[in-house]
Design an enzyme around this catalytic site. Structure first.
Site, PDB file in Angstrom:
ATOM      1  N   LYS A 172      -4.109  -9.990  -6.792  1.00 49.28           N
ATOM      2  CA  LYS A 172      -5.312 -10.529  -6.144  1.00 49.28           C
ATOM      3  C   LYS A 172      -6.490  -9.604  -6.392  1.00 49.28           C
ATOM      4  CE  LYS A 172      -5.974  -8.656  -1.596  1.00 49.28           C
ATOM      5  NZ  LYS A 172      -7.202  -8.651  -0.851  1.00 49.28           N
ATOM      6  N   LYS A 231     -10.952  -4.962  -3.368  1.00 51.34           N
ATOM      7  CA  LYS A 231     -11.998  -3.922  -3.360  1.00 51.34           C
ATOM      8  C   LYS A 231     -11.448  -2.598  -3.830  1.00 51.34           C
ATOM      9  CE  LYS A 231     -14.220  -5.312   0.936  1.00 51.34           C
ATOM     10  NZ  LYS A 231     -13.067  -5.437   1.850  1.00 51.34           N
ATOM     11  N   LYS A 264       0.837  -1.209   0.000  1.00 53.25           N
ATOM     12  CA  LYS A 264       0.000   0.000   0.000  1.00 53.25           C
ATOM     13  C   LYS A 264       0.867   1.252   0.000  1.00 53.25           C
ATOM     14  CE  LYS A 264      -4.309  -1.925   1.008  1.00 53.25           C
ATOM     15  NZ  LYS A 264      -5.477  -2.230   1.713  1.00 53.25           N
TER      16      LYS A 264
HETATM   17  N1  AQP Z   1      -8.916 -11.985  -3.907  1.00 53.56           N
HETATM   18  C1  AQP Z   1      -9.292 -12.646  -2.829  1.00 53.56           C
HETATM   19  N2  AQP Z   1      -9.393 -13.991  -2.849  1.00 53.56           N
HETATM   20  C2  AQP Z   1      -9.770 -14.687  -1.742  1.00 53.56           C
HETATM   21  N3  AQP Z   1     -10.061 -14.098  -0.554  1.00 53.56           N
HETATM   22  C3  AQP Z   1      -9.963 -12.748  -0.487  1.00 53.56           C
HETATM   23  N4  AQP Z   1     -10.188 -11.865   0.510  1.00 53.56           N
HETATM   24  C4  AQP Z   1      -9.963 -10.610   0.065  1.00 53.56           C
HETATM   25  N5  AQP Z   1      -9.580 -10.642  -1.232  1.00 53.56           N
HETATM   26  C5  AQP Z   1      -9.577 -11.961  -1.606  1.00 53.56           C
HETATM   27  C6  AQP Z   1     -10.639 -12.242   1.848  1.00 53.56           C
HETATM   28  O1  AQP Z   1     -11.852 -11.524   2.088  1.00 53.56           O
HETATM   29  C7  AQP Z   1     -11.882 -11.098   3.457  1.00 53.56           C
HETATM   30  C8  AQP Z   1     -12.084  -9.579   3.386  1.00 53.56           C
HETATM   31  O2  AQP Z   1     -11.279  -8.879   4.193  1.00 53.56           O
HETATM   32  P1  AQP Z   1     -11.156  -7.300   4.131  1.00 53.56           P
HETATM   33  O3  AQP Z   1     -12.492  -6.671   3.982  1.00 53.56           O
HETATM   34  O4  AQP Z   1     -10.341  -6.937   5.310  1.00 53.56           O
HETATM   35  O5  AQP Z   1     -10.405  -6.999   2.779  1.00 53.56           O
HETATM   36  P2  AQP Z   1      -8.932  -7.264   2.313  1.00 53.56           P
HETATM   37  O6  AQP Z   1      -8.421  -8.594   2.760  1.00 53.56           O
HETATM   38  O7  AQP Z   1      -8.072  -6.101   2.654  1.00 53.56           O
HETATM   39  O8  AQP Z   1      -9.078  -7.365   0.738  1.00 53.56           O
HETATM   40  P3  AQP Z   1     -10.021  -6.599  -0.217  1.00 53.56           P
HETATM   41  O9  AQP Z   1     -11.431  -7.040  -0.013  1.00 53.56           O
HETATM   42  O10 AQP Z   1      -9.566  -6.792  -1.597  1.00 53.56           O
HETATM   43  O11 AQP Z   1      -9.914  -5.092   0.187  1.00 53.56           O
HETATM   44  P4  AQP Z   1      -8.707  -4.042  -0.046  1.00 53.56           P
HETATM   45  O12 AQP Z   1      -8.738  -3.666  -1.474  1.00 53.56           O
HETATM   46  O13 AQP Z   1      -9.129  -2.909   0.840  1.00 53.56           O
HETATM   47  O14 AQP Z   1      -7.423  -4.685   0.361  1.00 53.56           O
HETATM   48  C9  AQP Z   1     -10.579 -11.563   4.088  1.00 53.56           C
HETATM   49  O15 AQP Z   1     -10.781 -12.787   4.763  1.00 53.56           O
HETATM   50  C10 AQP Z   1      -9.666 -11.772   2.914  1.00 53.56           C
HETATM   51  O16 AQP Z   1      -8.676 -12.739   3.147  1.00 53.56           O
END
Ligand code: AQP
Length: 332
Positions: A197, A200, A112
Site C-alpha cells: 500500500k 507515508k 511494523k
Molecule cells: N494507500 C492508501 N490508500 C487508501 N487510503 C489510505 N490511507 C492511508 N494509506 C492509504 C488512509 O489515509 C488515512 C491516513 O491515516 P494515517 O495518517 O493514520 O496513516 P496510515 O493509515 O498509517 O497510513 P500512511 O499515511 O501510509 O502512514 P504510515 O506510513 O505512517 O502508515 C487513513 O484513513 C488511511 O486509511
C-alpha cells in the site's frame, strides 16, 4: 440531528494521493450530510520519534491541507488531538479494558515489528497500544461513522469491539461506530511496488505522489510507475501496477466502469501514464493554490484550530465524565 462522523490523519509526513483518495476526499464529499469532526492526530505520530519543531509545523500544514482539499471549517471541526485532553484520558480507561491478545493480532503492528531493524528494542510501546488511542479518538465524540481507507478496517473492528466490551462491563456508554470505505480508491498501492500500500513512511523515492508535488515531479513519478511486460492495457486482466494507475484515474475522474473501459482498454502504457499525469496535475492544482494561501495566513489557520477545539470540547468532556463515573474513577 445529523449523525456524527469522525476521522483523522497523522502529521507524520506529507500526505500522499492514497491518503487523499482513501480518506480526505471522501470526507469532503460527505461532510454536509453529517456533523463532521476531523482531527490531526499528533499523539499517534509520536509513536515513532518526530522532530518536535517539525511536528508542530506539520500539524498546521495538515490543517491547511484539510481545508485546501475542501473541508469547510465553518461546518466541520478541524483540530489537533493534543488540544483536547480527553483523548488520552479515555485511552487509558480503554487500555485497561482491552485484552492484550486483541492488540497482538493487529497486522499493522506486526508488519511494523517486522520492518524494524532491531525489533523490540526500537519499537515504542505506543505503537502497540496505538489502536486503543484510535478507539478513544472515535468513541470520545460518540461518532456514528468513521470514513477511512481500507488499511484501517482492522483497527475499526477493534474500536467496535472495545465499545462493545466497555458497554457490556459498565453499561451502555458508547455509540458503536460504523466504518465507511470509499467505493473506489480504498487502497492505493505504491507506484514502485504495487503489491504494497502507498504509505507515508515508505522510503523509496518513486513510491508516492504527494499532494503538494509540482507537475514536473508528478510526471516523473507516474512515468516511472511500475507496470508489467505487456505493451497495453488488458482490460480484463490488468497487472497490479496498471490496475493501480487505472484506480487513481477513476477515483479522481469519477468515471463509471463503462467509461473507463471504452477509454482505456487496449491503450498503450505511455498514453495511460499521460492520462493519469494530466488528471493528477489538474486535480491537485487548485488544492495546492489554496494550500499556499492558507499557509500564508497562519493567524486564520490557528483561529480555525482554536475555534474548532472550543466547539467540540464539551462533547469530549461529557464523554470522559460519563466514562469515569461508569468505571468508578474518583472525582470530588
Ligand atoms: N494507500 C492508501 N490508500 C487508501 N487510503 C489510505 N490511507 C492511508 N494509506 C492509504 C488512509 O489515509 C488515512 C491516513 O491515516 P494515517 O495518517 O493514520 O496513516 P496510515 O493509515 O498509517 O497510513 P500512511 O499515511 O501510509 O502512514 P504510515 O506510513 O505512517 O502508515 C487513513 O484513513 C488511511 O486509511
Amino acid at each position: 440531528m445529523k449523525p456524527r462522523i469522525f476521522s483523522g490523519m497523522q502529521p507524520s509526513g506529507g500526505l500522499h494521493i492514497g491518503n487523499y483518495l482513501g480518506a480526505l476526499r471522501n470526507w469532503t464529499q460527505i461532510q454536509y450530510d453529517y456533523e463532521p469532526i476531523f482531527c490531526i492526530v499528533d499523539q499517534h505520530a509520536i509513536t515513532v520519534y518526530q522532530d518536535p519543531q517539525e511536528l508542530r509545523e506539520r500539524c498546521e500544514q495538515l490543517a491547511a491541507l484539510y481545508v485546501a482539499a475542501g473541508i469547510d471549517p465553518e461546518h466541520a471541526a478541524v483540530f489537533v488531538q493534543s488540544q483536547i485532553p480527553g483523548h488520552v484520558e479515555l485511552a487509558w480507561i480503554f487500555t485497561c479494558a482491552t485484552p492484550y491478545g486483541w492488540l497482538g493480532r493487529m497486522t499493522q503492528f506486526k508488519t511494523k515489528m517486522q520492518q524494524a531493524e532491531s525489533s523490540q528494542e526500537s519499537i515504542g510501546t505506543g505503537l502497540f497500544v496505538y489502536p486503543v488511542l484510535m478507539a478513544a479518538d472515535i468513541l470520545l465524540y460518540q461518532a456514528n461513522i468513521v470514513p477511512v481507507g481500507d488499511d484501517q478496517s482492522q483497527h475499526m473492528e477493534l474500536t467496535r469491539n472495545i465499545a462493545h466490551r466497555f458497554n457490556a462491563l459498565y453499561g451502555k456508554t458508547f455509540v458503536v461506530p460504523e466504518t465507511r470505505l470509499p467505493t473506489v480508491g480504498a487502497r492505493i498501492m505504491g507506484l514502485d511496488d504495487p503489491t504494497q500500500k502507498m504509505s507515508k513512511s515508505a522510503a523509496g523515492p518513486n513510491h508516492a505522489v504527494s499532494l503538494l508535488d509540482p507537475p514536473a515531479r508528478i510526471k516523473k513519478l507516474i512515468g516511472r510507475a511500475v507496470t508489467d511486460s505487456q505493451p497495453a492495457v488488458r482490460w480484463e486482466r490488468p497487472g497490479a501496477g496498471v490496475k493501480n494507475l487505472l484506480t487513481i484515474f477513476q477515483s479522481l475522474s469519477g468515471w463509471s466502469e463503462r467509461q473507463m473501459e471504452s477509454h482505456f482498454a487496449g491503450m498503450r502504457y505511455g498514453d495511460l501514464k499521460r492520462n493519469v499525469t494530466e488528471m493528477l496535475v489538474s486535480s491537485l492544482d487548485p488544492i495546492q493554490a489554496k494550500y499556499a494561501d492558507l499557509m500564508a495566513n497562519r493567524d486564520h489557520l490557528r483561529r480555525i484550530l482554536r475555534g474548532s477545539a472550543e466547539r467540540i470540547a464539551p462533547i469530549a468532556e461529557a464523554t470522559v465524565r460519563l466514562a469515569k463515573e461508569r468505571t468508578g474513577l474518583y472525582s470530588a
